[in-house]
Every structure is written in structure tokens, then in C-alpha cells.
Design an enzyme around this catalytic site. Sequence first.
Site, short mmCIF file in Angstrom:
data_model
loop_
_atom_site.label_atom_id
_atom_site.label_comp_id
_atom_site.label_asym_id
_atom_site.label_seq_id
_atom_site.Cartn_x
_atom_site.Cartn_y
_atom_site.Cartn_z
N SER A 536 63.55 -15.19 26.24
CA SER A 536 64.32 -15.86 27.27
C SER A 536 64.53 -17.32 26.87
CB SER A 536 63.63 -15.71 28.63
OG SER A 536 64.50 -16.04 29.68
N ASP A 621 70.75 -7.10 32.14
CA ASP A 621 70.02 -8.36 32.35
C ASP A 621 70.84 -9.31 33.21
OD1 ASP A 621 68.49 -10.68 32.14
OD2 ASP A 621 68.08 -10.38 30.01
N HIS A 656 66.12 -7.82 32.11
CA HIS A 656 65.47 -8.92 31.42
C HIS A 656 64.08 -8.55 30.90
CE1 HIS A 656 65.53 -13.13 30.37
NE2 HIS A 656 64.36 -13.35 30.93
#
Length: 685
Positions: A536, A621, A656
Amino acid sequence: MDRKTSLPPVAPQEPKVLSLHGDERIDPYYWMRDRDRQEVVAYLEAENDYTKAMMQHTEGLQEQLYQEILGRIQETDLSVPYRKDEYYYYSRTEEGKNYPIYCRKKGSLDAPEEVLLDQNKLAEGHEFFSIGTLQVSPNHQILAYSIDTTGAEQYTLYFRDLNTQELYPEQILETYVSLAWGNDNRTVFYTTLDDTNRPYKLFRHRLGTDSSQDALVYCETDESFFLSVGKTRSQAYIVMGLESKVTSEIHFLDANQPEGEFQVVHPRQQGMEYDIEHHGDTFYIVTNDEAINFKLVKAPVDAPGKANWQTVLPHRDDVLLSGVSAFVHHLVIYERKAGLPTIRIQNLKIGEDNYITFPEPTYSISEGTNPEFNTQVLRFNYASLVSPYAVYDYHLDTGDRELKKETEVLGGYDRTQYQSDRIFATATDGRKIPISIVYKKGIQPDGTHPLFLTGYGSYGANYPASFSSARLSLLDRGIIFAIAHIRGGSEMGRHWYEEGKFLHKKNTFTDFIACAEYLIEQNWTNCDRLAISGGSAGGLLMGAVMNMRPDLFQVVVADVPFVDVVTTILDPDLPLSVLEWEEWGNPNDKTYYDYMKSYSPYDNVEAKAYPHLLITAGFNDSRVAYWEPAKWTAKLRVMKTDDNVLLLKTNMGAGHGGASGRYDSLKEVAFEYAFLLDRLGLIEA
């Protein structure tokens, strides 16, 4: 070391420019944002096919790693039960099943088990499955729970009568994870999402009624604020939180009067954060008001505004106040000093303080499940790089510490065979950067060993020095593991965060490079044996340091990486974009635009040699859209001048966090470990 299958796969070709919207002369891969376009899906699937082919020779290793990792896990297991009123709540897992089963017993742990929710049954037929909220009503008769079956973090809320096991007729769509019960056992407060997946509305629902009739309690129109709802441990108040990255506003409502009106603690004041904890006629408040490292104040419930705040713990330059929990006779205060977390206990009856101490050089702690206000016992969790996750009960009056459970690591794990240390690198401006490191005992820093370095460095988040049984598959193969606690996190205090955001963001990247250089200088590893990983915002870190110093690293793993920084944050229609302006800066301001453009990984890909690279993405995501890693991969394929491996692996049915089931999740870890070992030359030809 390059590997080839018997039939060498063909790397995906540069995707042709397709018109969509935006200016393809500026961004030739902008079209990848259209998830409904056949060419987009075809490109992602082609990349997946290429990745599978390029990793075919490691399939045996992947299976070996998976079996190793799985073999250390007690598949049929039980969490430590916690008590709330007459009930003991816990979850358990069963061998061969992907998800937990949530249960309780009434009166004692010897009572018959009651299954509240079997997540495995609910997950049948779904490629992805996640529980959002799971809360029992105050009288313990009704279960509220929400589920997400795509990974997009949009949850459907359900209610179940625990006496009959029947579902209530209503289903509430597109909710978020926070929820609170009124004390009447009939009223529920929940939040819903806007078009950018931001929780922004608070509704009041009456159980058994049509949700279309639910009363809108509050709507947050400022796109930089998230809305959440919860309940105090005392069960006295419903709490609505409105928070941006730098500003807070808290409202509260008597939980016995759920039809009443919320009252504000203190109106939002730009740059001021605060949170509340209820105790009797007092709110204890953690705030950064004229206190960069936060301080603890208190105020009467009937007049909680800033004008009535009285200092309980003043600001300290060398201690970060992380949070506070209130119990009937004690305050539990979470602090961070010299980069390490601590727990401070304040006895409200006699006014004395003491600390819970921890023996290891680097470790992580967190508050456990403590639902009851009237208790003398604090449950907390502890782990380190060599000590498995453990649950403790700490007796607040006596100071006695009781180990309730330490996660068993099957296969004869012996922690005495591993060594953890805390060392410090020096940043370009002289700051000392903590590094947590663990390795198999007997390894000497002679410059020959492979090393796996990771970091994050954003949003003030601290990277925990915690245990991973999966990581043993690396340590036992002679790999050293290290965490760089770089600026952008809050490990060394709030200033550590402030020095790694906005126009200081590059400190995050240069700190990480300084840590890598230090580990090489101290002979822990060398450039040819150094692998790095981040996810991320940590994936942004990977892209930035790879652009800045590609010569320093042999292997890079970037999970769901936030790499197209400028384009994403410029688009207010995307999830999180406006909120991010208080973390990275508003790129509509040329000063911030130019600075962000100077480090954005996608915008700074150049014609040069890059390390071996594995990139992952989630098609659903909602935090880092799949097209960021996809575009980055496409641009790298065209620009890079080396013959090193570049792989993109997109989970087409997840978001995610990757795969939701525990077995599928372990397979993803095994895949990444196999890539790492292969590219470091640690498997036989």
C-alpha cells in the site's frame, strides 16, 4: 539468476493506447481505469498468465513453503474467551475450514456451546468473504453482523435473533464497519458510504422496520472527514466520531435515550485532534491541543468543551501519548518512549502510577478485548520478533500478570535459537532511525547473508515488531529479517510523523535507503543479497526507493502499491483522494504538485536497470485501485533496460487485503516467499 521453463513464456507486450478519457499523450495507460472494458481485463489476465508461467519452476517450492507454513499452525484452535455480563465469547477454527466460527457459553466455560455465526457456511459459494461488524445487543439476544463478498469494503448489514436463529427481514446495503446498539436493544446506529467509499452518513434504525424509513442522524459534507460510530465501555453513551487526517470532532448521545440528540464535545478546530473515554461524570480526553505528542485532560460530561479541560498528564517532548482506556478504578494509558510502546496504569483510588514492563529489545503490544467497565483486570496482547503472539490478563490492583495463552507454533519451535536486536541507522540529516532485526543464532555479520528489509512510513502508523510463524521459513534458510522504522510513522513521537509527510515526504524514502546502506556497511548483507518489501503506502515506498537507488536492491516486492500518487490524489471522485490532501498535500497547489511529482513512482520511471520485481494488485481494491500497479507495470516493461524479472499478479476476486480465507492467504505468502528465494538464488537449479 534467471530461470526458464521448457517453453519460455512471452512477456506481455506494451498495451496499445486506447482512447477513453484523460489525455493519453500525458498518460498513455490512463485507459486502464475502465474496469468494465474488455481490453483491461484481458491485459490483467495476460499478466497473470505470464506470472504463472514465469513462476512455474517454483511450484514445487511454493507447495513446500505452503506446507511448512501451514504445518506450524494449530488449525483447530480456540481464542481466549472474554466475559461480558453472563456470557463468555470466543471464536474457534477447525482444520480444513477457511474461516472462524463465533461462539459463546452462558454462565461458565463448562456450559454448552452456542454457535453465533459460522463464517464458513456464510462464505459458501463466494470467492471472497469478510465480516465487517459483529456485535451482540446489550441483552445478548440479537446479533448484528455485516458481510462483504467482493473485497470492495461495502458491507450488507443483517440481524439475527439468537433465540430462534431467524434473520430479521431487513438487509441494509452499502454500510461500513462501525455500529452501535442503543440500550433499548431495538435501536441500532450505522454508517453508510458515499460514491467514493467514504463513510459519511449516520442512520438510526429501529429493529424489524424497513430500512428505507431509517432516520438520517448526521451527514458529513466535508469530503476530508470520515464518520464512525461506537459506544463507550461504560455502555452509557453512543459516540459519533468525525475525523480527518489532522482534525477531530466528537459527538455523544445518552445510550438510554437513543431517540435523543447528539451533543458535541468540542467543535472541530483545524489541526486539533482529540478522542474521549467515559468515566462516571467525566470524559477523559487525549488531545494534541498545544501538545504535538498529545496530552491527557478531563472535563465534566455536562460541560465537555475545551474551556473546561483540566490537565491530567501534561505534554512531554520525549513521550508520545497513544491512547487511554478507562475502567472503574483505573486508567490504562498507552505511551511510546524511545520508539518502544509502554503501558502505564493509573490507580484512581490512591492516585499512584506504575508501568507494565517488557524484557525484550524490540516488541509490540496492543489492548486485548476488554468489554467490561467494572473490572480489575486488563487484557493485553504481546509479541516480539521471536516471541509468539500471547494474551495476558494483568491484575490492575496487584500488578500480577497472568499468561492466558501463547499461540502454539507446531514443529518444535525453539525461540532460543533466534536473536532479535534493535539497532540504529543515521539519516542524511543526522536523525537516528530504529531498525528491528531478527535472525537465526550463529549468523555473523560477514556481508554474505541475504536480508529481507521492510517498512511503511506513512499516516503516523507504527510498524509492529511482531511475530510471524510464516517468517520462520525465511529465517531457517539463513535470511535475516529487518524492519526500518522510518519517518512518516510515529515510532519516535509525533514529530517523527510530521517529518515524513507533506513537503518532508522524501525523508521517508531517504531514511529507508539509509537503513539499507547501514545494514550493508555493518556487513549484515550486500547489494546482491538485499530484498525489500512494502504494501500500500509501503508499496509507494518501494517504488520511490527503487527509482532513487535501483543499484541498492536485488529483489523488490510491492503489494497493492500506491504508486500513481499525483493522478490519484488529483481525482476527487476516487476513494480517499480528498482525505489524502492532509497527508501528502493538495496537488492543485503547484508547490505540492511539483514535490509529489518529483517522487511519485509511476511518474519517475526511467530508462535504466531495475531490480527483480513482483507487484500485486486486487481488482476490487477500493483503497489502491488495481490500475495503479497495472499502469506502473506497463510503463516499467517499456522503460527498463535490464533483463530482470518483472511480474504483476492481480487477484481478480479480492480487494486491498488479498485473499480472505486463511488457506488462500497462506498460499499468497508462499508465492511471494518463493519469488524471493528464487530471485536471491537460494533454490537449486
